[in-house]
Write a protein that holds these residues in place. Sequence first.
Motif, PDB file in Angstrom:
ATOM      1  N   ARG A  89       0.834  -1.201   0.000  1.00 45.12           N
ATOM      2  CA  ARG A  89       0.000   0.000   0.000  1.00 45.12           C
ATOM      3  C   ARG A  89       0.866   1.248   0.000  1.00 45.12           C
ATOM      4  O   ARG A  89       0.564   2.236  -0.680  1.00 45.12           O
ATOM      5  N   LYS A  91       2.403   1.922  -3.496  1.00 51.89           N
ATOM      6  CA  LYS A  91       1.428   2.510  -4.414  1.00 51.89           C
ATOM      7  C   LYS A  91       1.228   3.976  -4.122  1.00 51.89           C
ATOM      8  O   LYS A  91       1.148   4.827  -5.013  1.00 51.89           O
ATOM      9  N   GLU A  92       1.115   4.357  -2.854  1.00 57.98           N
ATOM     10  CA  GLU A  92       0.902   5.753  -2.466  1.00 57.98           C
ATOM     11  C   GLU A  92       2.104   6.585  -2.871  1.00 57.98           C
ATOM     12  O   GLU A  92       1.961   7.731  -3.325  1.00 57.98           O
ATOM     13  N   ARG A 120       2.012   7.346  -6.577  1.00 55.95           N
ATOM     14  CA  ARG A 120       0.976   8.318  -6.886  1.00 55.95           C
ATOM     15  C   ARG A 120       1.421   9.734  -6.481  1.00 55.95           C
ATOM     16  O   ARG A 120       1.219  10.698  -7.217  1.00 55.95           O
TER      17      ARG A 120
END
Length: 990
Positions: A852, A855-856, A859
């Motif tokens: 997680r 992915k953050e 982004r």
Amino acid sequence: MVPRAADRLLIVVSILEGRYFPKRPKYMLIVEAKFDGEQLATDPVEHTDQPEFATELAWELDRKALHQHRLQRTPIKLQCFALDPVSSAKENIGYIVLDLRAVQEKKQTPKWYPLLSNKYTKFKSEIQVGVVLETDTKALVDGFKAKEAPPREGRVSAFLSGLDPKSIVPVLIEEEGYHQIGPAECCRDYFVLSVTIAFATQLEQLVPSTMKLPERQPEFFFYYSLLGNDVTNETFTDLINPNFEPERASVRIRSTADVLQVYLCAQSKLQIHLCCGDQSLGSTEIPLSGLLKKGSTEIDQHPVTIEGAFVLVPPNRAKQKMPQLPLDMAPTVGVSVVLQKETLNVQPLQPLIPLNAPTEPKQPQKKVLSPVSGKTEGLQQTSKDVPSQNDHSSPTEDEATESEVESLKFEKGTNLKKTTDAAPVAASQSNPVGASSSSEPVSAQKIVIPAASHHFCFSIDLRSIRGLEVGFPINCILRYSYPFFGSAAPIMTSPPTEIRKNMEVFLPQSYCAFDFATTPHQLQDTFFRLPLLVELWHKDKTTKDMLLGIARLQLSNVLASEKTRFLGGNGEQCWRQTFNETVSVTAAQGSGNRIAELSYAITLEDYGLVKMHEVLVSDSSQCVGAGQQRHAPHTQPPCVPENQPEPRETLEYKAALELEMWKEMQEDIFENQLKKKEMAHMQALAEEWKKRDREREALVKKKVAEYTVLEEQLQKTLRDLDKRERHLFSAESELQRVKKELQAEHERNKQELQDSVRRAREECAHQIELERSKIKQMEEDKLRLQQQLYEAENKHKILEKEFQQYKEQQSSKPEIQLQSEINLLTLEKVELERKLESATKSKLHYKQQWARALKELARLKQREQESAMARLKKQQQELEHMRLRYLAAEEKELGKTDRQELEDIRNELNRLKQQEEERKQLQDVRDNSAGRVDSPHSRKLNENMDDYLSRLIEERDTLLRTGVYNHEDHIVSELDRQIREAIAKRNTTR
């Protein structure tokens, strides 16, 4: 047998006050007490919620009669009435019956008695009454005087033989309208007793300067009691010239001449008081015993009378320090008392004109009633020796006219009546100029007219009536009278005129003129003081005439109108004044609303002075002309031969006649001069008298004001005391009630407490018995349990020893040791499995969190790159704009300083761009070398710091380019400080 004086008793009924009555402002309350056929009454009091009567009523009787009344249970009945002062109607409210058997000679506390058959059903009205027997102290002093009456035959003689004159009391027979004096079987004749107060003089002598009257504008009146009825005359305000109408009060009596003579002798005197409010300024006593003489039959032939001027005496001459005055200066009142049989049709004697004219020629004549109530004068009666202003004239030649007698004629009445008789002028409608309208026949007499009088002619024309606000058509008749003009006879319009609503009707035959002689001062005073009242009557053939309304005509208005000059019949100069007006006719009954409007015109003509002369009034009501001043007897001239000349034609006779005429003219001139001097002296005396009277009035007003203040303070104190007393009485009654309630509650609580104590004792005794039985049972159980406990302890010790032996035997076996080791290993295995499971779960959770976060991070990196590219484009645009502005400023100013600044700015920008590129390269290298592990957050902070730094530099340069600011200004130095701090912070972060 004559009763002893000590046996005479008084039954005294004290009627104190009432309560719980409704308030009726226009009504009065009166209580009438009746006992043994004799009725007494209290004075009328105001109809309030708590009326205060404060009256004692008493009846005389002896002990034997009292005993008889007690045996017969004779009651004392008190009846309460509501009295309407306007219509004199009595309304029965209720009654109280007192038992005579309960009355004692010792004083008892008054009791509250409720009204029986109370008309006010919503109110429980009560009256506080006290009854006591008292010894008749008056009888102890006077004794019994019945022996003075000689014995007579018949019932009257039998009645008078054993009668105390003072015990004769008049009883009002209200149904028949008369007072009965004496027993009913003896009373067979009807009499009328009349009292007339006609005039008063020198009344100011009764008010010394040290005396204070109770009112600021006091009103004075005469008061007397006639057979127990209070009578007052019309009030007046001027003591110097008392102005009131002569008033007669008459009462009808049923009795006999003998009983009436005894009663009048017992009454002895009639007291007449001059009052101001409730204060008596002076009084006089008129003896009534002289009306009837014992055994005289004079009353059967004609009325008997007592009249004269009686001296008024102050209540306490020594206290007031009033000096003894001569008779002509003393305060007097003119009174006439007439007693006659009702069956006689003879008119009363000519009353009071002159007042004390002698019934016998030998009696002196002193006073004459001034015409028109003793103040307003028309043609005055006077002699040549006395001036016209003097009220005391000699009536030797003057007699009362028939109109005066008729104005005081007796009127029959059923009860006490009070009539106002306006005494007209002496010569009814007679004057030196001509006869006026509606004059009555009089006997031939001479009237002397004073020289100071003027000849006046007053005419009134009642023109029309309009604006009628009555719901039905009326047959109108207007009626009025004004005694000052010479006659008390009413003047009426005729014939009746029909008037309807919303129409104006002109009245026929409504003009009337009056000729009279008087002084201008008297005329002005009368016109200002007395208005002319015109009555509007409705005349119907089938019913009685009805009075609809009254119009008030103020005659003084004509005196303020403009005077016009005209010539009289003899060429003398005269004056005329005319006044026209429309007045409202107010309703005679009710609220006094307007019911119509009356238009009228009045005219006053002044013909100038009237010379002193005598007027002979013949039987046919004709007057002798003004030029005739002497009346000689008409004699037949002697017969003379025809050849001789007439005696009146001779020169000697003509010369003597001319001389006599000249003498008479000189006498008239001399008399006029004397009159003028007398008028001047009288005016000076009047001015001095007015001055002293004003001083005395000022002093009286001052004293009255002081007394008024003191009286108000006293009344306030009395009200406060009364309020406090009532409050204390209510508080005391409330305290007694609370005390009784507390005592009753205390007794009840005490009884309840005693009952509870008794029950508690019984319960405690029962509980103690139960507890004792329980303790006894528990002690038995205790002994039994102690025995069982001892046995159980022995068993326990034996078992414990056996278990210890068994345990020792088991511990020595190997199977037991192996089993304990297996248990320990099993516990360790379970603990390790639990730790392994938790580690596995943590590993899985961390893997999920790592994915997680990656992915953050990707982004955020993408978002930062996009924002960096946007900021870079924006900075490039701003730099381009700044470059263009700088170029424009360089072209305009062409200054080295500006160019250098611009170069510095360019260098700074280039340096910033280079630093930005280096920072980007360094960032890329770090991202690549560290496996893109650096936080995008730090990169974002650096970009924000660069943006903030560029913005500060741009703001500082913009301010400097304006030319208004320099590097020494506070705002520019503050921007430089912030730029330095931002650069230092950026370097530290990098």
